[in-house]
Design an enzyme around this catalytic site. Structure first.
Site, PDB file in Angstrom:
ATOM      1  N   ASP A 198       0.879  -1.178   0.000  1.00 25.65           N
ATOM      2  CA  ASP A 198       0.000   0.000   0.000  1.00 25.65           C
ATOM      3  C   ASP A 198       0.910   1.220   0.000  1.00 25.65           C
ATOM      4  OD1 ASP A 198      -1.788   2.038   0.399  1.00 25.65           O
ATOM      5  OD2 ASP A 198      -2.443   1.386   2.391  1.00 25.65           O
ATOM      6  N   LYS A 244       3.059  11.206  -3.394  1.00 23.09           N
ATOM      7  CA  LYS A 244       2.021  10.533  -4.185  1.00 23.09           C
ATOM      8  C   LYS A 244       1.144  11.548  -4.923  1.00 23.09           C
ATOM      9  CE  LYS A 244      -1.586   6.990  -3.540  1.00 23.09           C
ATOM     10  NZ  LYS A 244      -2.142   6.052  -2.544  1.00 23.09           N
ATOM     11  N   GLU A 260      -7.228   0.637  -4.691  1.00 22.83           N
ATOM     12  CA  GLU A 260      -7.255   0.552  -3.226  1.00 22.83           C
ATOM     13  C   GLU A 260      -8.610   0.083  -2.676  1.00 22.83           C
ATOM     14  OE1 GLU A 260      -5.860   4.417  -2.209  1.00 22.83           O
ATOM     15  OE2 GLU A 260      -3.805   3.977  -2.802  1.00 22.83           O
ATOM     16  N   ASP A 284     -12.836   5.360   0.975  1.00 28.65           N
ATOM     17  CA  ASP A 284     -11.395   5.330   1.227  1.00 28.65           C
ATOM     18  C   ASP A 284     -10.846   6.754   1.250  1.00 28.65           C
ATOM     19  OD1 ASP A 284      -8.702   4.947   1.321  1.00 28.65           O
ATOM     20  OD2 ASP A 284      -8.575   3.595  -0.400  1.00 28.65           O
TER      21      ASP A 284
END
Length: 623
Positions: free
Chosen positions: A25, A86, A185, A207
């Site tokens: 992850d 990210k 994800e 999420d």
């Protein structure tokens, strides 16, 4: 007699031998690695028994530091300590610079294709920064498992576009990892959740991580995870909660925007600490070092915090509403809401999500670990450890994919929310007589016109045999793999000539571009269809005009007398005039009127063509 040991494709020759694989992850704030051991998926800790690795990288002249040690230097060495990378992966120069105004480090000014960050050890790209995080996680897994990894599954936000996905794969390649699959994800969370509970039905996966938000509506049925729809924001998360708290502190303490990088880092650090404290406490105490011996002290209550973050939380509910609509469902159809991501620990997030879906969200799963666990389960299957227990994952592409056609129109070949992996083909033809090449313009988006969509790639198909307009049969095939990456091929079917391209854009969509594209496609649907009808009729009129002009030049004087020629040319002039109008109905009537006027001419041309074909042959040869 020697015995042969046989195994299924992908299965270990020695049944007892476990192939080493991991799920990663790669998060905005923290990252984790997990694997399956003794049939159980679990996240792997470091030597200090810490499962979470802060996604922070510090560059010095001597070394590269990743994790807690790097995070500890965010205040003392802000320009060389990179966090939340990210958010930068797969983005272009303009987006990079706009984000740079909010980040405490410097970007290179050169007009390079991939922007870079200035550090003490040289300029680095977001891909290189991400690879350092992946290297540390991979080493942790290999040290724990006692061998080299044969492959990894890396999770990405469902709303990552092609550029961001490709950049993530590139980071893994730089880190020396073989990527078995990029896994969305929310889907990874569903894998872990679904296998743990065996709960069939429709589920919402909410999420909210440090830098991204995803909502996915999934149907779970006998081990098949089908993504019905997705939505989200690739630049919205817990970092934004920290930012609004930091801005509140600045207002309370009278801090100006021009404050140095170290104070800004302290602000973000203290804002994050206050946010985390308010998860369990009604009040968070603040004590900020402003530098030069100055300090500011104060308190932030949970009610004040809720007021600050409410607009951000409500911003996540719009994609939730759209995802339900895209899936053809209402809130009543949702069996439960699975909370994923560290930011879902915030009580106000759970409260507003529960109000929206009208059911209490499930919070008994560790929101930080569930994505990595799901990735590990999928990696274990893909590496060949469970050939008889394969999980079927049916993800979807978030935006439509198509090509440009005449008139600046977009022909959608793979509509959005189509299950992937997928391959779709459609036939096209040439517009002009003797055309030997065709330009293929690949687009992404929901609007009817090229100008309202995002350009992904262009390539040319050459070597088409010269034929009359409309005779060539060109098949264009779009293929989206399990990672959401696109390849396009064009082939002329009579000759077999072909051309193809793997779509690897140099930059990604801006923060709000996906949401804007979807909203605009809905708001302008009626106008877009009207414009499409107009452009289609204009293209058809142009085709008819060019075909008639070519015919008149070839045999008009031979097959028509002067009066007939004048009659045809008058009708042609009338269509040429009306073709410039903005009323598609008038253009259609003009085309029909010209075709009716020229019926006798078309008949004569056909008869002449038949006579020419039969010349020198006996009738019985055609029986």
């Amino acid at each position: 007699m020697a015995l042969l040991q046989l195994s299924e494709p992908g299965q270990s020759v020695a049944p007892h031998q476990q192939r080493l694989a991991a799920g990663i992850d790669l998060g905005t704030t923290n990252s984790l690695v997990a694997t399956v051991r003794s049939g159980r998926a679990e996240t792997l800790p470091d030597l200090d028994e810490q499962h979470l690795l802060p996604s922070v990288v510090r560059y010095t002249e001597e070394e590269v530091i990743v994790g807690e040690q790097a995070k500890a230097c965010m205040v003392s060495d802000p320009l060389n300590t990179i966090s939340s990378v990210k958010r930068l992966v797969g983005r272009g120069l303009e987006e990079f610079n706009s984000l740079g105004g909010q980040l405490p480090y410097h970007f290179t000014q050169e007009q390079t294709l991939v922007p870079r960050i200035k550090t003490a050890s040289g300029d680095v790209s977001p891909v290189e920064v991400s690879s350092e995080i992946l290297k540390v996680l991979a080493k942790r897994a290999e040290k724990t498992l006692g061998g080299d990894l044969e492959g990894v599954v890396i999770t990405v936000p469902a709303y990552f576009d092609d550029a961001q996905r490709q950049a993530t794969k590139d980071a893994a390649t730089v880190a020396g990892l073989k990527v078995l699959r990029l896994l969305n994800e929310p889907t990874a969370a569903a894998v872990a959740y679904g296998l743990d509970t065996g709960s069939d039905g429709v589920h919402a996966i909410y999420d909210l991580g440090g830098g991204t938000f995803d909502i996915s509506i999934l149907r779970l049925n006998r081990g098949v995870f089908e993504v019905l729809s997705t939505g989200g924001d690739s630049a919205l998360g817990g970092d934004d909660f920290d930012r609004v708290i930091a801005e509140w502190i600045m207002r309370q303490a009278g801090i100006s925007d021009g404050t140095d990088h170290k104070v800004l880092r302290r602000l973000m650090r203290d804002a994050c600490a206050a946010k985390e404290a308010l998860t369990d406490s009604p009040v968070a105490s603040l004590d900020l070092d402003l530098g030069n011996g100055a300090r500011w002290q104060g308190q932030l209550t949970r009610d004040q915090f809720n007021e600050l973050v409410d607009p951000l939380i409500r911003k996540t509910l719009a994609p939730c509403r759209r995802a339900l609509r895209d899936a053809g469902l209402s809130g009543a159809d949702i069996a439960d809401v699975v909370m994923v991501g560290g930011s879902t620990r915030t009580p106000r997030v759970r409260e507003l999500v529960g109000e929206f879906f009208k059911i209490p969200p499930l919070v008994d799963i560790d929101p930080d670990k569930v994505v990595a666990v799901g990735a590990a389960i999928q990696a274990d299957v893909l590496v060949g450890n469970k050939p008889d227990d394969e999980i079927l994952l049916l993800d979807v592409n978030p935006l439509s994919l198509g090509i440009e056609t005449m008139g600046g129109l977009v022909e959608k070949i793979i509509p959005r929310n189509t299950t992937i992996p997928v391959a779709r083909a459609q036939e096209f033809t040439t517009f002009k007589d003797g055309q030997t090449a065709m330009a293929v313009h690949v687009l992404q988006g929901e609007r009817e016109l090229v100008t309202g969509n995002r350009s992904l790639a262009r390539f040319e198909l050459r070597g088409i045999p010269p034929m009359v307009a409309g005779a060539a049969r060109i098949q264009v095939t779009f293929s989206v793999d399990a990672d959401g990456l696109l390849s396009v091929e064009a082939m002329e079917q009579s000759s077999g000539v072909r051309a193809s391209i793997e779509v690897k854009p140099a930059y990604g969509l801006s923060d709000t571009e996906i949401e804007t594209m979807l909203r605009d496609s809905i708001e302008h649907a009626r106008d877009d269809m009207e414009v499409r009808r107009l452009r289609e009729e204009q293209v058809d009129a142009k085709r008819v005009i060019e075909a008639l002009e070519a015919a008149l030049a070839e045999d008009g004087a031979r097959l028509l007398n002067e009066t007939e020629q004048e009659q045809v040319k008058t009708a042609l002039a009338e269509l040429m005039e009306v073709a410039e109008a903005s009323d598609h109905k008038k253009i259609r009537k003009g085309i029909e009127k010209l075709e009716k006027t020229c019926e006798f001419y078309v008949e004569r041309r056909m008869n002449a063509s038949v006579q020419k074909a039969m010349s020198g042959h006996q009738l019985d040869e055609f029986e």
